[in-house]
Design a protein around this motif. Structure first.
Motif, PDB file in Angstrom:
ATOM      1  N   GLN A  13       0.825  -1.210   0.000  1.00 51.94           N
ATOM      2  CA  GLN A  13       0.000   0.000   0.000  1.00 51.94           C
ATOM      3  C   GLN A  13       0.861   1.263   0.000  1.00 51.94           C
ATOM      4  O   GLN A  13       0.426   2.314  -0.439  1.00 51.94           O
ATOM      5  CB  GLN A  13      -0.943   0.012   1.203  1.00 51.94           C
ATOM      6  N   GLY A  15       3.569   1.506  -1.739  1.00 46.93           N
ATOM      7  CA  GLY A  15       4.247   1.587  -3.031  1.00 46.93           C
ATOM      8  C   GLY A  15       5.203   0.436  -3.247  1.00 46.93           C
ATOM      9  O   GLY A  15       5.597  -0.260  -2.309  1.00 46.93           O
ATOM     10  N   LEU A  40      -0.205  -5.253  -8.385  1.00 47.52           N
ATOM     11  CA  LEU A  40       0.083  -3.837  -8.126  1.00 47.52           C
ATOM     12  C   LEU A  40       0.967  -3.260  -9.231  1.00 47.52           C
ATOM     13  O   LEU A  40       0.769  -2.115  -9.644  1.00 47.52           O
ATOM     14  CB  LEU A  40       0.741  -3.660  -6.763  1.00 47.52           C
ATOM     15  N   ALA A  41       1.908  -4.034  -9.703  1.00 47.25           N
ATOM     16  CA  ALA A  41       2.777  -3.572 -10.792  1.00 47.25           C
ATOM     17  C   ALA A  41       1.946  -3.258 -12.037  1.00 47.25           C
ATOM     18  O   ALA A  41       2.154  -2.237 -12.696  1.00 47.25           O
ATOM     19  CB  ALA A  41       3.838  -4.618 -11.106  1.00 47.25           C
ATOM     20  N   GLU A  43      -1.194  -2.376 -12.120  1.00 49.07           N
ATOM     21  CA  GLU A  43      -1.950  -1.148 -11.827  1.00 49.07           C
ATOM     22  C   GLU A  43      -1.085   0.096 -11.973  1.00 49.07           C
ATOM     23  O   GLU A  43      -1.572   1.158 -12.334  1.00 49.07           O
ATOM     24  CB  GLU A  43      -2.514  -1.193 -10.404  1.00 49.07           C
ATOM     25  N   GLN A  44       0.204  -0.028 -11.668  1.00 48.69           N
ATOM     26  CA  GLN A  44       1.094   1.122 -11.689  1.00 48.69           C
ATOM     27  C   GLN A  44       1.819   1.298 -13.019  1.00 48.69           C
ATOM     28  O   GLN A  44       2.775   2.058 -13.104  1.00 48.69           O
ATOM     29  CB  GLN A  44       2.087   1.033 -10.538  1.00 48.69           C
ATOM     30  N   GLY A  45       1.384   0.580 -14.039  1.00 48.46           N
ATOM     31  CA  GLY A  45       1.905   0.840 -15.378  1.00 48.46           C
ATOM     32  C   GLY A  45       3.058  -0.023 -15.834  1.00 48.46           C
ATOM     33  O   GLY A  45       3.701   0.298 -16.834  1.00 48.46           O
ATOM     34  N   TYR A  46       3.331  -1.103 -15.146  1.00 49.68           N
ATOM     35  CA  TYR A  46       4.355  -2.038 -15.621  1.00 49.68           C
ATOM     36  C   TYR A  46       3.693  -2.910 -16.685  1.00 49.68           C
ATOM     37  O   TYR A  46       3.057  -3.914 -16.380  1.00 49.68           O
ATOM     38  CB  TYR A  46       4.903  -2.884 -14.466  1.00 49.68           C
ATOM     39  N   ARG A  77       7.336   0.787 -18.410  1.00 47.34           N
ATOM     40  CA  ARG A  77       7.914   0.119 -17.244  1.00 47.34           C
ATOM     41  C   ARG A  77       7.907  -1.381 -17.482  1.00 47.34           C
ATOM     42  O   ARG A  77       7.033  -1.915 -18.126  1.00 47.34           O
ATOM     43  CB  ARG A  77       7.108   0.446 -16.000  1.00 47.34           C
ATOM     44  N   ASP A 108      13.288   3.258 -11.340  1.00 46.46           N
ATOM     45  CA  ASP A 108      11.831   3.259 -11.228  1.00 46.46           C
ATOM     46  C   ASP A 108      11.157   2.745 -12.500  1.00 46.46           C
ATOM     47  O   ASP A 108       9.947   2.742 -12.603  1.00 46.46           O
ATOM     48  CB  ASP A 108      11.321   4.653 -10.887  1.00 46.46           C
TER      49      ASP A 108
END
Length: 116
Positions: A13, A15, A40-41, A43-46, A77, A108
């Motif tokens: 949660q 990051g 989660l990756a 969701e975060q654009g990987y 990413r 990142d």
């Protein structure tokens, strides 16, 4: 930093980190932890994912190291997943994993979960 399986959700949660080593005696818990990191990756654009499964003593670690330096034209990413089912990467693998860890610091654009 070492986390128990129960602590992973609260950690995520806050990051993602650029490198995770997931291991344990319970294969289901290891798989669930990897699934949570992958979700989660995503969701975060990987958007690009590469999976390397170490099989045998003569595994080509150069392919793992090379994948970290190459993004496709459409990916911002990259998720590079390294699976070591036997838990022992060997001498060459150990050196390659150290290089991955060094490259992950401050990066990142790439995320590398390593499953042992």
């Amino acid at each position: 930093m070492q986390l128990a399986a129960a602590q992973l959700a609260s950690h995520l949660q806050r990051g993602l980190r650029s490198l995770y080593t997931v291991h344990g005696d319970e294969p289901l818990l290891v798989q669930e932890a990897c699934d949570a990191i992958r979700a989660l990756a995503r969701e975060q654009g990987y958007t690009e994912r590469t999976v390397h499964t170490v099989a045998g003593a003569h595994f080509d670690w150069s392919a793992v190291l090379a994948s970290g330096g190459s993004l496709s034209l459409f990916a911002d990413r990259q998720l590079i997943e390294v699976r070591v089912p036997g838990g022992k990467p060997g001498k060459d693998g150990s050196q390659a994993l150290q290089q991955l860890a060094e490259a992950a610091q401050g990066n990142d654009r790439g995320l590398t979960p390593v499953g042992l």
